[in-house]
Design an enzyme around this catalytic site. Sequence first.
Site, PDB file in Angstrom:
ATOM      1  N   PRO A   2       0.838  -1.211   0.000  1.00  0.00           N
ATOM      2  CA  PRO A   2       0.000   0.000   0.000  1.00  0.00           C
ATOM      3  C   PRO A   2       0.867   1.252   0.000  1.00  0.00           C
ATOM      4  O   PRO A   2       1.836   1.349   0.740  1.00  0.00           O
ATOM      5  CB  PRO A   2      -0.793  -0.106   1.310  1.00  0.00           C
ATOM      6  N   GLU A   3       0.523   2.191  -0.860  1.00  0.00           N
ATOM      7  CA  GLU A   3       1.245   3.460  -0.945  1.00  0.00           C
ATOM      8  C   GLU A   3       0.483   4.512  -0.138  1.00  0.00           C
ATOM      9  O   GLU A   3      -0.639   4.274   0.288  1.00  0.00           O
ATOM     10  CB  GLU A   3       1.332   3.891  -2.415  1.00  0.00           C
TER      11      GLU A   3
END
Length: 279
Positions: A2-3
């Site tokens: 996840p960014e």
Amino acid sequence: MPELPEVETIARGVDKRVRGDRIVEVWFSRHPQPFKTPRARQARELAGRAILAVHRTGKHIVCELSSSDAKPDADASGAQWIVHLGMTGRLLVTTPETPVAPHTHARLTLASGRELRFVDPRRFGRLEFRDLHHAAAFGAPGDEPLTIGADQFAALFRGRRLYIKAALLNQTLLAGVGNIYADESLFHAGIRPRRRANRVARAELDRLRLALREILTHAIRLGGSSVSDYVGADGERGFFQLEHCVYLRTGEPCRRCQTPIRRIVVAGRGTHFCPKCQR
Ligand SMILES: [Zn+2]
């Protein structure tokens, strides 16, 4: 992995659903890896506390909790529950009837009847508890890319000989910038990823800061429209994929000048750029 925009989206979605609720019961899996604070202590400490707010710091989700004896409308945070999603972690708000997914490591039963669940197949995610009477509030080591000012941003790169792309990924400089957003922001700012950070001109750094902020904000806005899918009962991932300009577009024509996008490796990461648009 996840960014930043995904983490922001999850934090907002969870906040909307559990703010003001209270943790009544805690169940943890027996795997030791996800627990940065020993699980027995963490379980004991979480039970009974109100959730005052949920927000993102760097790539962490921070649940601000009341002191153990405070009312749900208390405004001062007495403790924090910090969730790092790692590679595959997810934080879900579910009904109690929702089947428990494999690799569920935490189930927090809330006074509303909902459950807050942490699911993480690869177990690189981490759960931490902090009592703010005894420890400092959680802070990411780097500056926040959405709010950093121009002078402060330029100062990050002063005197640094590392590649600009490596500097963007360095979490002690900026918190939460991942590979996709580093490549895309360098494209929009017209900067080659292998320029030395200290050789990038101030005007270019100004463009880079704005590009980074714009791309992250845009991604958060797109993600926001699918929040309910992302943290919904079924746990389906609903994050809207950006239409990338360079990231993973090796050999495809640049959207601006038609030159084929090139791929190199910088700081051990696949790096994509347009050799004509980026100087
Ligand atoms: Zn181009």
